[in-house]
Design a protein around this motif. Structure first.
Motif, mmCIF file in Angstrom:
data_model
loop_
_atom_site.group_PDB
_atom_site.id
_atom_site.type_symbol
_atom_site.label_atom_id
_atom_site.label_comp_id
_atom_site.label_asym_id
_atom_site.label_seq_id
_atom_site.Cartn_x
_atom_site.Cartn_y
_atom_site.Cartn_z
ATOM 1 N N GLN A 99 0.827 -1.206 0.000
ATOM 2 C CA GLN A 99 0.000 0.000 0.000
ATOM 3 C C GLN A 99 0.865 1.261 0.000
ATOM 4 N N ALA A 143 0.314 3.948 -2.888
ATOM 5 C CA ALA A 143 -0.377 5.187 -2.519
ATOM 6 C C ALA A 143 0.564 6.299 -2.097
ATOM 7 N N GLU A 166 -1.125 14.005 -1.861
ATOM 8 C CA GLU A 166 -1.464 12.622 -2.211
ATOM 9 C C GLU A 166 -0.581 11.591 -1.494
ATOM 10 N N GLY A 200 -1.964 8.815 1.140
ATOM 11 C CA GLY A 200 -1.736 7.384 0.974
ATOM 12 C C GLY A 200 -1.038 6.770 2.180
#
Length: 710
Positions: free
Chosen positions: A106, A110, A198, A202
């Motif tokens: 992840q 992200a 961003e 994430g």
């Protein structure tokens, strides 16, 4: 969010100074964004790498816990409870490893992907547009400059068309490039906000998902399991503390009870000899003949087993048979080089063993025990009672000779009498007997009276502070002096690098530094003081000898504890008897109270012979002296070369002055002559110029006439 600043795209064709000034502000902002993004990328990359490392380490831990049941420990290797508990931990940690692996994926998608895309795509595109715009602007400036230099008289139409076309193309290219560049800079104001938010979004989302997965795996059953394990650990800790207190109390009781046993040769009048023993253990020295008249002694652990005398060396798994004690004979013997010796002879007289006990008491007890075993008293129901009845007869059979007895008595009496005094110079804990030269010198003239002895090395922080006060222009960045230290000869450029393992015994101030007797006396006093005050701890260090200094380095942290400049080491010597002991005298600037010079003697113990260290110090001094002589020769040669260059420069300067004077004299002589020919030449040239101008005027008139007729 507040409004976004923009560059006016519609003013790119005008390209005014105000527009260029505003463009500079945006370019500066883009550079700052690029720098900050690189730092943020490095920080997030560290987070990602740490997460991957955590996932790998967690998986390895789970694997090792699963392999615990396959291990074969010498003690407690078959603990089923411990094995099952570790298997449950391995299962839980394996699930956590899976969660960490998911979190790593992840974070890669992200967090790392958006910032990598912004860094590798948008910022590089901005840099490319900046370079293209700079080239286009430069080409446009060159085209304008070429167009401005076109002449209004008889210009070539072809050249004019080429220059005009070039200006048109360069202006168009600059305008288009500038518009795209302005647009990209305007878009960067939006992209930088996205690129910063961003990845953080994430990262937080990955953490939230990880905590959710953790809460799902940490069930109520697992909490109960952890609670039970914690309770078990606390119980083991309490049991350990109880056992530790019991062991401490046992040690204290044994220390009190064994205080009398520490004496190597206790007085038999104070400590009675037990002559009723049928079993005995202890260390003794064994005599081994090497040649006809020479022999060696080896230390072994002896014990009786039934009717046999056994012996075992340290490190051996089991003991070996020495001799059969049944019907043997034992008696004290007088050895020339040893005391407390006795001889055991087998019943057939073919085999005999000579051993040495530690003390008179041990010697007599061993003789009595072997006599009791020889008479097979150990086979009776009550061996001690039977041994007591035959004790008198056994004592008469093994009484030592008069010389042997007198020697034992004479050696024990001084030892008991001087037991409370400091150890003499010929004891094993000291450095040996004083030499005749040293005994003839007054100790006050060698060692400063009332001088404290330092038994330990000062801390690295105080050492660094003292070095910092002495070193001019040097700056250290941490309290251990690991960086910021200027390079000296003992760095990588040093010719000599020799490392020795040493242990610091002590140091004290001395008065003289002329002979090695001062080092011998310092060793004697330091070792005597250590024995008196029961100081047995020694600081181990690495001694690094270079052409510039002697350094004591901590073996674990590699921090320099002490540094002795080589030119201050005035004397170095080893002890006459114990070659592992060595010392050196260091000559420093001033004393603690007076302004006179101070000499301190440092004493060490090495694993190797101290003569090697002294030889290395002497070699370092020779190399340093030769290097100093070479530097002086080189400096003198450089000074001669500089003087020669200066003289050559002075000579060249004088030659240039003479040449200028000669040229000036020649010009003065040439200006004094009449120059009529040159005047006439000028007049003719003026006439020719006037004729050429008239012809040009006539040609212009003819051309205009033809144009009007056409």
């Amino acid at each position: 969010m507040p409004g976004i600043d923009k560059l006016p795209v519609e003013e790119t064709l005008e390209d005014s100074p105000q527009t260029r000034s505003l463009l500079g502000v945006f370019e500066e902002d883009a550079a700052a964004v690029s720098s900050y993004t690189s730092q943020l990328y490095n920080a997030m990359q560290r987070i990602y790498n740490a997460q991957n490392e955590l996932s790998t380490a967690t998986h390895l831990t789970s694997k090792l816990l699963k392999e615990y049941k396959q291990q074969r420990f010498p003690l407690g290797g078959d603990d089923e409870v411990m094995t099952s508990t570790l298997q449950q931990f391995a299962q839980v940690i394996d699930e956590l490893s899976s969660c960490h692996a998911v979190q790593s994926t992840q974070l890669a998608d992200a967090m790392m992907f958006p910032i990598i895309q912004f860094k590798e795509k948008h910022l590089k595109e901005m840099l490319t547009l900046n370079e293209v715009f700079a080239i286009a602007s430069h080409d446009h400036d060159l085209a304008i400059n070429k167009y401005s230099r076109l002449s209004k008289r008889r210009e070539n139409e072809k050249i004019k068309m080429e220059v005009t076309e070039d200006l048109y193309t360069s202006r168009k290219k600059q305008h288009q490039t500038m518009m795209h560049y302005f647009s990209a800079l305007n878009m960067l104001q939006y992209k930088k906000k996205i690129a910063l938010l961003e990845p953080l979004l994430g990262y937080m989302q990955a953490q939230i998902n990880f905590f959710k997965m953790g809460s799902e795996h940490m069930t109520q059953q697992l909490e109960e399991f952890l609670t039970n394990i914690g309770t078990s650990v606390q119980g083991v800790r309490r049991e350990m503390e109880t056992e530790q207190d019991l062991m401490h109390q046992t040690i204290q009781d044994l220390e009190v009870a064994s205080d009398s046993l520490y004496l190597p040769d206790p007085d038999t009048k104070l400590f009675n000899v037990n002559r009723n023993l049928t079993r005995k253990t202890g260390y003794m020295n064994t005599r081994n003949k090497t040649r006809l008249v020479s022999s060696t002694w080896e230390r072994h652990y002896y014990f009786t087993q039934g009717g046999n005398l056994m012996r075992q060396a340290r490190g051996d798994v089991a003991g070996g048979l020495v001799t059969d004690l049944d019907n043997c004979t034992v008696m004290a013997v007088d050895c020339d080089d040893r005391r407390y010796c006795f001889q055991i002879t087998a019943f057939d007289g073919k085999k005999s063993v000579i051993v040495q006990a530690e003390s008179k008491k041990e010697c007599e007890e061993w003789i009595s025990t072997i006599n009791n075993i020889s008479r097979r008293i150990y086979l009776s129901e009550n061996p001690e009672e039977l041994a007591a009845r035959v004790n008198q007869t056994a004592l008469e059979a093994v009484t030592p000779s008069p010389s042997f007895q007198q020697r034992h008595d004479s050696s024990i009496k001084p030892a008991v009498h001087n037991r409370a005094r400091p150890p003499p110079t010929n004891s094993p804990s000291s450095v040996g007997s004083e030499s005749p030269a040293l005994s003839a010198i007054s100790l006050d003239s060698i060692v400063a009276p009332d001088t404290p002895i330092q038994f330990d090395i000062i801390s690295p922080v105080s050492e660094d502070l003292s070095n910092l006060a002495k070193t001019s222009g040097s700056r250290r960045t941490n309290p251990f002096g690991e960086s910021g230290e200027p390079k000296t000869q003992d760095s990588e450029e040093s010719i000599l690098h020799q490392l020795f393992i040493v242990r610091f015994l002590g140091s004290m101030e001395v008065k003289t530094e002329e002979s090695s007797d001062v080092i011998y006396e310092t060793m004697r006093q330091i070792l005597a003081a250590r024995a008196i005050h029961n100081i047995f701890r020694m600081t181990e260090s690495h001694l690094l000898i270079t052409c510039d200094s002697l350094k004591l380095i901590d073996p674990q942290t590699q921090v320099t504890r002490l540094r002795f400049p080589l030119h201050n080491v005035v004397l170095c010597a080893t002890h006459k008897e114990n070659r592992r002991l060595y010392g050196f005298v260091l000559h420093t600037g001033g004393s603690r109270t007076e302004g006179r010079s101070l000499s301190v003697c440092y004493v060490f113990e090495s694993n190797n012979e101290g003569e090697k260290i002294c030889d290395s110090v002497g070699l370092a001094k020779q190399i340093a002296l030769q290097s100093q002589m070479d530097r002086q020769t080189t400096d003198k040669q450089k000074e001669l070369d500089r003087e020669k260059q200066r003289q050559l420069k002075e000579l060249d300067k004088q030659k240039q002055i003479d040449k200028d004077l000669e040229e000036q004299s020649r010009l003065i002589a040439a200006s004094s002559r009449p120059n009529q020919a040159s005047g006439e030449g000028q007049f003719v040239a003026l006439g020719n110029n006037s004729q050429s101008e008239d012809s040009d005027t006539a040609d212009d008139g003819k051309t205009k006439k033809k144009e009007s007729e056409a």
